[in-house]
Write an enzyme that holds these catalytic residues in place. Sequence first.
Site, PDB file in Angstrom:
ATOM      1  N   TYR A  14       0.986  -1.230   0.084  1.00  0.00           N
ATOM      2  CA  TYR A  14      -0.096  -0.042  -0.033  1.00  0.00           C
ATOM      3  C   TYR A  14       0.892   1.217   0.005  1.00  0.00           C
ATOM      4  O   TYR A  14       0.428   2.488  -0.079  1.00  0.00           O
ATOM      5  CB  TYR A  14      -1.081   0.026   1.229  1.00  0.00           C
ATOM      6  CG  TYR A  14      -1.820  -1.187   1.448  1.00  0.00           C
ATOM      7  CD1 TYR A  14      -3.002  -1.128   0.591  1.00  0.00           C
ATOM      8  CD2 TYR A  14      -1.477  -2.293   2.111  1.00  0.00           C
ATOM      9  CE1 TYR A  14      -3.899  -2.096   0.539  1.00  0.00           C
ATOM     10  CE2 TYR A  14      -2.573  -3.295   2.152  1.00  0.00           C
ATOM     11  CZ  TYR A  14      -3.393  -3.084   1.323  1.00  0.00           C
ATOM     12  OH  TYR A  14      -4.415  -4.399   1.362  1.00  0.00           O
ATOM     13  N   HIS A  19      -4.356   6.641  -1.007  1.00  0.00           N
ATOM     14  CA  HIS A  19      -4.994   6.477   0.338  1.00  0.00           C
ATOM     15  C   HIS A  19      -3.742   6.623   1.522  1.00  0.00           C
ATOM     16  O   HIS A  19      -4.202   6.717   2.640  1.00  0.00           O
ATOM     17  CB  HIS A  19      -5.617   5.048   0.804  1.00  0.00           C
ATOM     18  CG  HIS A  19      -6.791   5.266   1.189  1.00  0.00           C
ATOM     19  ND1 HIS A  19      -7.683   6.481   1.535  1.00  0.00           N
ATOM     20  CD2 HIS A  19      -7.780   4.236   1.913  1.00  0.00           C
ATOM     21  CE1 HIS A  19      -8.870   5.998   2.049  1.00  0.00           C
ATOM     22  NE2 HIS A  19      -8.824   4.614   2.423  1.00  0.00           N
ATOM     23  N   ASN A  72      -9.666   1.525   7.893  1.00  0.00           N
ATOM     24  CA  ASN A  72     -10.823   1.599   8.414  1.00  0.00           C
ATOM     25  C   ASN A  72     -10.878   0.907   9.716  1.00  0.00           C
ATOM     26  O   ASN A  72     -12.207   1.162  10.672  1.00  0.00           O
ATOM     27  CB  ASN A  72     -12.051   0.767   7.457  1.00  0.00           C
ATOM     28  CG  ASN A  72     -11.599  -1.126   7.366  1.00  0.00           C
ATOM     29  OD1 ASN A  72     -10.304  -1.186   7.836  1.00  0.00           O
ATOM     30  ND2 ASN A  72     -12.386  -1.517   6.900  1.00  0.00           N
ATOM     31  N   ASP A  97      -6.049  11.692   3.074  1.00  0.00           N
ATOM     32  CA  ASP A  97      -6.270  12.032   1.611  1.00  0.00           C
ATOM     33  C   ASP A  97      -7.769  12.471   1.645  1.00  0.00           C
ATOM     34  O   ASP A  97      -8.705  12.224   2.309  1.00  0.00           O
ATOM     35  CB  ASP A  97      -6.187  10.552   0.911  1.00  0.00           C
ATOM     36  CG  ASP A  97      -7.291   9.396   1.510  1.00  0.00           C
ATOM     37  OD1 ASP A  97      -7.106   8.880   2.571  1.00  0.00           O
ATOM     38  OD2 ASP A  97      -7.946   9.188   0.381  1.00  0.00           O
ATOM     39  N   ASN A 118     -13.246   6.374   5.379  1.00  0.00           N
ATOM     40  CA  ASN A 118     -13.589   5.211   6.621  1.00  0.00           C
ATOM     41  C   ASN A 118     -12.524   5.498   7.686  1.00  0.00           C
ATOM     42  O   ASN A 118     -12.798   5.146   8.692  1.00  0.00           O
ATOM     43  CB  ASN A 118     -13.477   3.799   5.882  1.00  0.00           C
ATOM     44  CG  ASN A 118     -14.522   3.463   5.124  1.00  0.00           C
ATOM     45  OD1 ASN A 118     -15.579   3.964   5.219  1.00  0.00           O
ATOM     46  ND2 ASN A 118     -14.262   2.455   4.028  1.00  0.00           N
TER      47      ASN A 118
END
Length: 192
Positions: A14, A19, A72, A97, A118
Site C-alpha cells: 500500500y 490513500h 477503516n 487523503d 473510513n
Amino acid sequence: MWLVVGLGNPGPAYAGNRHNIGYLVIDELARRLGSGWRAHKSGRADVVEGRLGAPGTSVPRVVLGRPRSFMNESGGPVKALATFYKVPVEQIIAIHDELDIDFGTLRTKRGGGDNGHNGLKSMRSSLGSGEFYRVRAGIGRPPGRQSPADFVLANYSTAERKELPFQIDSAADAVESLIADGLELTQQRFNR
C-alpha cells in the site's frame, strides 16, 4: 501535548497508494524530528515523540502516531494513543487523503463529518467526537467511471509522483503551523 496521526494502510503493498498520503506526511514529520519510529506499548501503533518547530521556540511536545491497523480500523489505535498520552480530542491532528480536493491542494479544518472516509469514520466512532483537526491532502476524483475505492488504493500516477514531494512538504508545514500558530493563520497560509 499534541497527537498527530497519519492515516493509511500498513505494508509495502500500500506504500505508494493515494490513500497513504497520511503515512507519507507523518514520515516527513518524523524525519524533521530526527527520530525513528518505535512500537508503542499498545502494539497497535508506531510513535515518535519530540518537538516540532524552530529550535529555541516554545513549541509544545508532540507525539506522532502511525496506526498499524488498516484505514477503516484507525480509530482504535488513535484512541489508545490519546488515552495513554492524555491528549484531548481538541489537540489531535489527523492527516488524510481527500477525494473532493484537487491533487496538490491542501485544506485544514477542525471538526466536520467523515465525508465517506473510513479512517475518519473510525476515529469519530472511537474518540466519541469529530472535533479533531484535519490536514486534508487532495487526491482529486477518479477519472471516468473508476470507483473511488479502486482510485484511492491505486498508486499515484507518474506525473503525480513528480509533484508529490511538494504536497508532502506542504502538508507537514501545515501541521507545524497548526500547532505553533493555530487554525486561522494556518488556513490563511494553506487553504488556497
